[in-house]
Design a protein around this motif. Structure first.
Motif, PDB file in Angstrom:
ATOM      1  N   HIS A  27       0.835  -1.203   0.000  1.00 39.48           N
ATOM      2  CA  HIS A  27       0.000   0.000   0.000  1.00 39.48           C
ATOM      3  C   HIS A  27       0.873   1.256   0.000  1.00 39.48           C
ATOM      4  O   HIS A  27       1.778   1.384   0.834  1.00 39.48           O
ATOM      5  CB  HIS A  27      -0.911  -0.001   1.225  1.00 39.48           C
ATOM      6  N   PRO A  28       0.622   2.207  -0.906  1.00 40.99           N
ATOM      7  CA  PRO A  28       1.448   3.430  -0.967  1.00 40.99           C
ATOM      8  C   PRO A  28       1.481   4.205   0.341  1.00 40.99           C
ATOM      9  O   PRO A  28       2.527   4.755   0.715  1.00 40.99           O
ATOM     10  CB  PRO A  28       0.788   4.250  -2.077  1.00 40.99           C
ATOM     11  N   SER A  35      -6.378  -8.006  -2.626  1.00 40.19           N
ATOM     12  CA  SER A  35      -7.083  -8.850  -3.601  1.00 40.19           C
ATOM     13  C   SER A  35      -7.278  -8.109  -4.916  1.00 40.19           C
ATOM     14  O   SER A  35      -7.060  -8.663  -6.001  1.00 40.19           O
ATOM     15  CB  SER A  35      -8.431  -9.292  -3.036  1.00 40.19           C
ATOM     16  N   ALA A  36      -7.675  -6.845  -4.821  1.00 40.90           N
ATOM     17  CA  ALA A  36      -7.892  -6.054  -6.035  1.00 40.90           C
ATOM     18  C   ALA A  36      -6.586  -5.811  -6.781  1.00 40.90           C
ATOM     19  O   ALA A  36      -6.532  -5.874  -8.019  1.00 40.90           O
ATOM     20  CB  ALA A  36      -8.550  -4.727  -5.668  1.00 40.90           C
ATOM     21  N   LEU A  37      -5.502  -5.538  -6.043  1.00 40.51           N
ATOM     22  CA  LEU A  37      -4.207  -5.290  -6.683  1.00 40.51           C
ATOM     23  C   LEU A  37      -3.684  -6.551  -7.364  1.00 40.51           C
ATOM     24  O   LEU A  37      -3.149  -6.500  -8.478  1.00 40.51           O
ATOM     25  CB  LEU A  37      -3.203  -4.791  -5.642  1.00 40.51           C
ATOM     26  N   TYR A  38      -3.856  -7.684  -6.709  1.00 43.96           N
ATOM     27  CA  TYR A  38      -3.400  -8.951  -7.298  1.00 43.96           C
ATOM     28  C   TYR A  38      -4.163  -9.257  -8.584  1.00 43.96           C
ATOM     29  O   TYR A  38      -3.567  -9.667  -9.592  1.00 43.96           O
ATOM     30  CB  TYR A  38      -3.588 -10.079  -6.283  1.00 43.96           C
ATOM     31  N   GLN A  76      -5.643  -7.070 -10.510  1.00 45.60           N
ATOM     32  CA  GLN A  76      -5.255  -6.067 -11.506  1.00 45.60           C
ATOM     33  C   GLN A  76      -3.952  -6.458 -12.200  1.00 45.60           C
ATOM     34  O   GLN A  76      -3.802  -6.286 -13.419  1.00 45.60           O
ATOM     35  CB  GLN A  76      -5.100  -4.712 -10.827  1.00 45.60           C
ATOM     36  N   GLU A  77      -3.010  -6.990 -11.451  1.00 49.32           N
ATOM     37  CA  GLU A  77      -1.689  -7.284 -11.996  1.00 49.32           C
ATOM     38  C   GLU A  77      -1.582  -8.671 -12.620  1.00 49.32           C
ATOM     39  O   GLU A  77      -0.715  -8.892 -13.480  1.00 49.32           O
ATOM     40  CB  GLU A  77      -0.631  -7.119 -10.900  1.00 49.32           C
ATOM     41  N   THR A  78      -2.428  -9.612 -12.196  1.00 48.24           N
ATOM     42  CA  THR A  78      -2.306 -10.986 -12.695  1.00 48.24           C
ATOM     43  C   THR A  78      -3.545 -11.492 -13.415  1.00 48.24           C
ATOM     44  O   THR A  78      -3.482 -12.512 -14.108  1.00 48.24           O
ATOM     45  CB  THR A  78      -2.013 -11.952 -11.536  1.00 48.24           C
ATOM     46  N   GLY A  79      -4.688 -10.809 -13.217  1.00 52.43           N
ATOM     47  CA  GLY A  79      -5.940 -11.286 -13.781  1.00 52.43           C
ATOM     48  C   GLY A  79      -6.574 -12.396 -12.982  1.00 52.43           C
ATOM     49  O   GLY A  79      -7.584 -12.978 -13.398  1.00 52.43           O
ATOM     50  N   LEU A  80      -6.024 -12.703 -11.806  1.00 55.92           N
ATOM     51  CA  LEU A  80      -6.499 -13.823 -10.989  1.00 55.92           C
ATOM     52  C   LEU A  80      -6.950 -13.346  -9.610  1.00 55.92           C
ATOM     53  O   LEU A  80      -6.516 -12.300  -9.124  1.00 55.92           O
ATOM     54  CB  LEU A  80      -5.377 -14.856 -10.807  1.00 55.92           C
TER      55      LEU A  80
END
Length: 394
Positions: A181-182, A223-226, A228-232
């Motif tokens: 998280h930034p 969960s949302a970041l994962y 976004q970056e992997t499609g999973l």
């Protein structure tokens, strides 16, 4: 918690008798110890902390401690600066430790330790014990619920050091801030760079709490970041290798950002890391300190080795990750338990552990100050332990 007091000898004459004969014994011990190797080792250091210790609350006590350690052959101090969600100075990022704020708010123990140590030629590397961990009731936790990592059941809480998830109050439970998280990254880096710039220290130290516990990461932000970056979606199996690797990489990214920030600051950019054994750190805490070492993201390792027996201690020195790190040329030191709470390592065992470490070219860092010749000196008492350690280091 109740603490044991050091063993007190019954008479002054008995004390003098023991010390007199101890010196004779030490002469024999010293001939067996590779003193030249100890003297040339990376570091002879000790962790300093307020818990439990009165050290941080009295200027005179700090001055005496630094003088005693310098006289006993120590060359590096690792004072705790970040613990239980609070700092030991006035910070823009977190509240001051309550007891210090009440008793000595203007003392500034970290800067005082640093100034006195530098006068004696010692280095000071502040230790950020809590890393990304916070008490469950911390203000930052309440104000930033989206910063907190969670388990699959939605709970963020960990019970550590004797706490109970069902019965302990929130202040005794622990949560982890999200290293991806930034907002967490900005605050974490800010906490570190401000003490480096204020006190002109010789680096900083992270330990096993600079981590991402393997069963965490099921909060909405992660969960949302994962996805976004992997499609999973994050897999239900938190030991899934791809899922573990993604989270490890996020922790590494934070370390890279910290390194860059320190290099831009006006202070020392040296980073010390004090992890546990590699496989445990890698699989339980998602710390890949081998990669961090190879990439020179850390400048030294202080590997915790708190095995009870000398034999167990020696076995832990032989772990392959240490051998590999040594081959890469990174300085290696071994964290040795001097004494804490009800557990004190006798001075002869300490001597043997120092000897084993020194024979491999490793420095030694003791945990912790009060376990050397303070309130956890055990039955031997302060004077005997101080004499033995002085001889070992010399």
């Amino acid at each position: 918690m109740k603490f044991k007091t050091p063993h007190t000898l019954k008479s002054k004459s008995k004390t003098n008798f023991l010390i007199k004969h101890l010196v004779v014994l030490l002469a024999g011990c010293a001939t067996q110890l590779p003193l030249a190797v100890v003297a040339g080792a990376n570091r002879v250091g000790v962790w300093l902390t307020n818990s439990p210790s009165p050290l941080y609350y009295d200027a005179g006590r700090i001055d005496r401690a630094v003088a005693e350690l310098a006289d006993a052959g120590f060359n590096t101090l690792y004072p705790n600066v970040w613990s239980r969600g609070t700092t030991f100075y006035r910070s823009k990022w977190a509240p001051m430790e309550p007891a210090l704020a009440e008793r000595s708010p203007d003392l500034d123990p970290i800067c005082r330790i640093t100034a006195r140590a530098h006068q004696r030629g010692l280095q000071v590397i502040p230790w950020y014990e809590y890393g990304l961990m916070e008490p469950g009731d911390a203000k930052v936790v309440k104000q930033n619920p989206d910063w907190i990592l969670k388990k699959q059941d939605g709970s963020p809480y960990y019970a550590m050091h004797g706490a109970n998830l069902q019965t302990s109050p929130l202040k005794d439970l622990r949560v982890w801030l999200n290293p991806a998280h930034p907002g967490v990254r900005q605050r974490f880096i800010g906490l570190i760079t401000e003490i480096v710039e204020r006190c002109k220290v010789d680096g900083v130290q992270l330990d096993d709490h600079f981590a991402w516990p393997v069963d965490l990461g099921y909060d909405s932000y992660t969960s949302a970041l994962y996805k976004q970056e992997t499609g999973l979606e994050p897999p239900a199996d938190y030991t899934n290798r791809a899922w573990m690797t993604w989270r490890r990489n996020k922790l590494t990214e934070l370390l890279v950002e910290l390194r860059q920030a320190l290099q831009r600051s006006n202070g020392n950019s040296r980073i010390s890391l004090s992890p546990g054994p590699f496989r445990f750190a890698y699989n339980k805490w998602l710390q890949d300190w081998e990669i961090w070492s190879v990439r020179r993201l850390v400048d030294e390792l202080v590997i915790q080795n708190y095995a009870y027996s000398v034999r167990g201690f020696e076995q832990d020195l032989n772990q392959p990750a240490i051998e590999r790190a040594q081959s890469w040329g990174i300085p290696i030191n071994i964290g040795v338990l001097a004494g804490f709470g009800g557990r004190t390592t006798d001075a002869n065992t300490l001597r043997k552990k120092v000897e084993l470490s020194a024979s491999r070219g490793f420095g030694v860092i003791y945990f912790y100050w009060e376990g050397l010749w303070g309130q956890y000196a055990g039955r031997e008492g302060a004077e005997i332990r101080k004499s033995i350690l002085n001889q070992v280091h010399r």
